[in-house]
Write a protein that holds these residues in place. Sequence first.
Motif, mmCIF file in Angstrom:
data_model
loop_
_atom_site.group_PDB
_atom_site.id
_atom_site.type_symbol
_atom_site.label_atom_id
_atom_site.label_comp_id
_atom_site.label_asym_id
_atom_site.label_seq_id
_atom_site.Cartn_x
_atom_site.Cartn_y
_atom_site.Cartn_z
ATOM 1 N N ASN A 59 -3.896 1.755 -3.837
ATOM 2 C CA ASN A 59 -3.673 0.159 -3.299
ATOM 3 C C ASN A 59 -2.671 -0.677 -3.877
ATOM 4 O O ASN A 59 -1.979 -0.033 -4.879
ATOM 5 C CB ASN A 59 -4.977 -0.562 -3.996
ATOM 6 N N THR A 60 -2.438 -1.798 -3.441
ATOM 7 C CA THR A 60 -1.354 -2.432 -4.071
ATOM 8 C C THR A 60 -1.527 -3.017 -5.598
ATOM 9 O O THR A 60 -2.855 -3.504 -5.857
ATOM 10 C CB THR A 60 -1.066 -3.859 -3.465
ATOM 11 N N LEU A 79 -11.471 -2.934 1.482
ATOM 12 C CA LEU A 79 -10.956 -1.802 0.663
ATOM 13 C C LEU A 79 -9.925 -2.153 -0.376
ATOM 14 O O LEU A 79 -10.100 -1.853 -1.566
ATOM 15 C CB LEU A 79 -10.230 -0.726 1.550
ATOM 16 N N LEU A 80 -9.390 -3.240 -0.056
ATOM 17 C CA LEU A 80 -8.114 -3.737 -1.120
ATOM 18 C C LEU A 80 -8.997 -4.605 -2.306
ATOM 19 O O LEU A 80 -8.297 -4.711 -3.209
ATOM 20 C CB LEU A 80 -7.255 -4.818 -0.293
ATOM 21 N N SER A 111 -9.094 1.767 -5.525
ATOM 22 C CA SER A 111 -7.712 1.518 -6.126
ATOM 23 C C SER A 111 -6.918 2.796 -5.889
ATOM 24 O O SER A 111 -5.693 2.732 -5.720
ATOM 25 C CB SER A 111 -7.682 1.118 -7.424
ATOM 26 N N SER A 112 -7.501 3.836 -5.888
ATOM 27 C CA SER A 112 -6.536 5.117 -5.450
ATOM 28 C C SER A 112 -7.711 6.205 -4.772
ATOM 29 O O SER A 112 -9.008 6.398 -5.354
ATOM 30 C CB SER A 112 -6.144 5.682 -6.893
ATOM 31 N N SER A 138 -12.899 -5.614 -7.292
ATOM 32 C CA SER A 138 -11.780 -5.753 -8.231
ATOM 33 C C SER A 138 -11.715 -6.718 -9.290
ATOM 34 O O SER A 138 -12.443 -7.443 -9.253
ATOM 35 C CB SER A 138 -10.392 -6.003 -7.164
ATOM 36 N N THR A 197 -1.672 -1.050 -8.034
ATOM 37 C CA THR A 197 -2.197 -0.128 -8.860
ATOM 38 C C THR A 197 -1.174 0.594 -10.005
ATOM 39 O O THR A 197 -0.217 1.354 -9.452
ATOM 40 C CB THR A 197 -2.697 1.195 -8.120
ATOM 41 N N ILE A 253 0.834 -1.323 0.234
ATOM 42 C CA ILE A 253 -0.218 -0.113 0.180
ATOM 43 C C ILE A 253 0.878 1.306 0.071
ATOM 44 O O ILE A 253 1.863 1.230 0.612
ATOM 45 C CB ILE A 253 -0.888 -0.006 1.354
ATOM 46 N N TRP A 255 -5.602 4.254 9.262
ATOM 47 C CA TRP A 255 -6.612 3.412 8.321
ATOM 48 C C TRP A 255 -8.031 3.262 8.920
ATOM 49 O O TRP A 255 -8.954 3.212 8.177
ATOM 50 C CB TRP A 255 -5.933 1.827 8.622
#
Length: 326
Positions: free
Chosen positions: A81-82, A122-123, A129-130, A190, A84, A51, A173
């Motif tokens: 996000n991871t 969230l992930l 994602s942003s 996603s 992205t 992240i 968070w």
Amino acid sequence: MIIKSKSGLELAENHMEVIANRDAAFPYICTFDEGRNFIGNEVPWHWNDQIEIDYVSRGTLETTISDRTYVQKPGEILVLNTGTLHAVRFLPETEWYVNQVDVRFLSGGYGSAIEQKYFTPLLCCESASSMLFRPDSANRIKMADYLIRAMEAMRDEPTGFELIAREALSRFWLCMFEETAELRRTGVPSGNQDAERMKAMLLFLYAHYAEPVTLTDIADAAGISPRECTRCFRRSVGSSPIRFLVSFRAQSAAQKLAATDDPVSVIAGACGFTSDSYFGKVFREMFGCTPREYRKRARSIARGENSAVSAGNISGTRGATSRRIF
């Protein structure tokens, strides 16, 4: 310790960011970046496996994600996000902090109840994602305050700074989790097809950019037609595939100019340019200088930098005011 970027981000061959001083036992890194260190005023398209939380202390940061561009001003926070895919542009006077955080640093472990309740929603949400947060409400001001506390702990390293940073980021968070309640309820899960196709095609380009590459070659990497390949590139990065390839070749040449003493013509050929004059034209369009001028400026910058940020006085007050952490 807050790490000071020496000459821009380091990217692996697949253009996932290489995070300096990564420690698996303490998966949180805070880096301070200055626009003056990036000749060309940009960071090319890349992604992270952690992240990313960006905080601007001076100037303006423009981060492009697919069809969106965020203009981030002092005191504002951008969360990525991871995985992205994003690119960044800025002016030389811009200063910002990049916080790279592994989920398990806050959740306690992969698959934990905390991860499933507070992180996975969230992930696994494409709409999240942003996210850009401006300090325009009490909750968002608290978010900035907690992020600053974490960065101050990393800067000063008092006894228990790891716990202090973890607590501050956990509170950050939680504030963000509350802030995104409606987004999580209505957001798109996603599974962005364009993003997966782009990563496949970019991985192909990053591996073969020095070779003769056609539009069909790029499209085949994602199993799509050349026409759909072009549409995908324009939707995702705002450029045609071939133009993107040419730009990446020039960016790769810039890295080699700064890192080696190889002749300009050799570097041009090694990066896929078959004409020195065309290489010079493209390079000037992108960087505003000749390859030789770029090399001189890059080395001048490298000689005047320090590797880490030391502790210092902090001015200003907590809240909406932007802060320089050292």
